[in-house]
Scaffold this motif. Sequence first.
Motif, short mmCIF file in Angstrom:
data_model
loop_
_atom_site.label_atom_id
_atom_site.label_comp_id
_atom_site.label_asym_id
_atom_site.label_seq_id
_atom_site.Cartn_x
_atom_site.Cartn_y
_atom_site.Cartn_z
N PRO A 227 0.82 -1.22 0.00
CA PRO A 227 0.00 0.00 0.00
C PRO A 227 0.86 1.27 0.00
CG PRO A 227 -0.75 -1.55 1.68
CD PRO A 227 0.55 -2.07 1.18
N ALA A 228 0.36 2.29 -0.67
CA ALA A 228 1.09 3.55 -0.76
C ALA A 228 1.28 4.20 0.59
CB ALA A 228 0.36 4.50 -1.71
N PHE A 229 0.34 3.97 1.52
CA PHE A 229 0.46 4.64 2.83
C PHE A 229 1.64 4.14 3.64
CE2 PHE A 229 -2.75 1.24 3.67
CZ PHE A 229 -2.06 0.51 4.63
N GLU A 230 2.21 2.99 3.26
CA GLU A 230 3.38 2.52 3.99
C GLU A 230 4.58 3.46 3.81
OE1 GLU A 230 3.69 0.50 6.27
OE2 GLU A 230 2.07 -0.95 6.11
N LEU A 231 4.61 4.22 2.72
CA LEU A 231 5.68 5.21 2.55
C LEU A 231 5.58 6.29 3.61
CD1 LEU A 231 8.06 6.52 1.18
CD2 LEU A 231 6.52 7.39 -0.59
N ASP A 232 4.37 6.71 3.94
CA ASP A 232 4.20 7.70 5.01
C ASP A 232 4.74 7.17 6.33
OD1 ASP A 232 2.90 9.46 3.25
OD2 ASP A 232 0.96 8.53 3.64
N SER A 233 4.46 5.90 6.61
CA SER A 233 4.96 5.29 7.84
C SER A 233 6.48 5.22 7.84
CB SER A 233 4.37 3.88 8.00
OG SER A 233 4.88 3.26 9.16
N THR A 234 7.04 4.90 6.67
CA THR A 234 8.50 4.83 6.55
C THR A 234 9.14 6.19 6.83
OG1 THR A 234 8.44 2.99 4.99
CG2 THR A 234 10.37 4.40 4.93
N LEU A 235 8.54 7.25 6.30
CA LEU A 235 9.07 8.59 6.54
C LEU A 235 9.07 8.92 8.03
CD1 LEU A 235 7.29 10.46 3.61
CD2 LEU A 235 9.75 10.29 3.91
N ARG A 236 7.98 8.60 8.70
CA ARG A 236 7.91 8.87 10.15
C ARG A 236 8.92 8.03 10.91
NH1 ARG A 236 2.30 8.69 8.84
NH2 ARG A 236 2.18 6.55 9.64
N PHE A 237 9.10 6.77 10.49
CA PHE A 237 10.03 5.87 11.16
C PHE A 237 11.46 6.40 11.08
CE2 PHE A 237 12.99 2.25 10.63
CZ PHE A 237 12.80 1.60 11.84
N PHE A 238 11.90 6.76 9.90
CA PHE A 238 13.27 7.23 9.76
C PHE A 238 13.45 8.63 10.37
CE2 PHE A 238 13.85 4.16 6.06
CZ PHE A 238 14.76 3.39 6.73
N ALA A 239 12.44 9.48 10.29
CA ALA A 239 12.55 10.79 10.93
C ALA A 239 12.73 10.63 12.43
CB ALA A 239 11.31 11.62 10.61
N ARG A 240 12.06 9.66 13.01
CA ARG A 240 12.15 9.43 14.46
C ARG A 240 13.51 8.89 14.85
NH1 ARG A 240 8.14 6.48 14.66
NH2 ARG A 240 8.93 4.39 14.98
N HIS A 241 14.08 8.00 14.05
CA HIS A 241 15.31 7.33 14.45
C HIS A 241 16.58 7.99 13.90
CE1 HIS A 241 13.41 4.01 16.51
NE2 HIS A 241 12.57 3.87 15.51
N LEU A 242 16.45 8.78 12.83
CA LEU A 242 17.64 9.38 12.22
C LEU A 242 17.62 10.90 12.24
CD1 LEU A 242 17.91 7.17 8.99
CD2 LEU A 242 18.84 6.69 11.26
N GLY A 243 16.44 11.49 12.33
CA GLY A 243 16.31 12.94 12.18
C GLY A 243 16.85 13.71 13.39
#
Length: 243
Positions: A227-243
């Motif tokens: 699903p396309a919405f998994e990209l949104d989740s991925t963005l949040r995941f990496f922003a939380r752990h790398l940002g």
Amino acid sequence: MRFTSQTSSDGVREQLFTLGEIPGVLWTPEGAAGTRPLILLGHGGGQHKKAPGIVARARRFVAECDFAVAALDVPGHGDRPKDEEYDRIATENQARVAAGAELAPLIADFQALVARRTVPEWRAVLGAVQGLDHVGTGPVGYWGVSLGCGLGVPFVAAEPRVRAAVLGLGGASASAGAAARITVPVEFLVQWDDERVPRAQSLALFDALASAEKTLHANPGKHGELPAFELDSTLRFFARHLG
């Protein structure tokens, strides 16, 4: 590292490069200077470093998170020459499946073979990219599903610079041993009706991950219907752990 072309659009700079025989692409914010997080994207089987899904993810990471993103052509894909050994194995596997053999173990064995070559390649490219002034030695993440998972699990297990990973659409047949060495946060994607990777194998790979923080995202649909919405989740995941 040698840059072969450069373009910019909508605030995102794209640079094609080669490192030895390895062709790759780097996306960064236009006018970027200084250190920033870096995401490595692993493409799927039969795809390449600038497949539409790879480009879409890369541009969003750059535009919305101010990250750098890199992707490489794995052997036999994109701008790399065909590999006679890999082509022979693929042809033999097709014949075995036509004769009734199970597909998943054949895929797993093939990915394990290719990973012995790609893991050192990706580590070398990571070092070269982090040596650039507009990337630097910031935190690193990895995203890869399907072939990108089969090759990515041993890479993440071997590379201490990776701090978080999104993996999925892969099974435990060849990757369980490497998965047991992964301790960074992982978001893991499963397609519940996957026709290429048996559900039990996907769940076994998730179980094998040694990460204290790991999240399973299971969605209905076949292998290519993430699903396309998994990209949104991925963005949040990496922003939380790398940002």
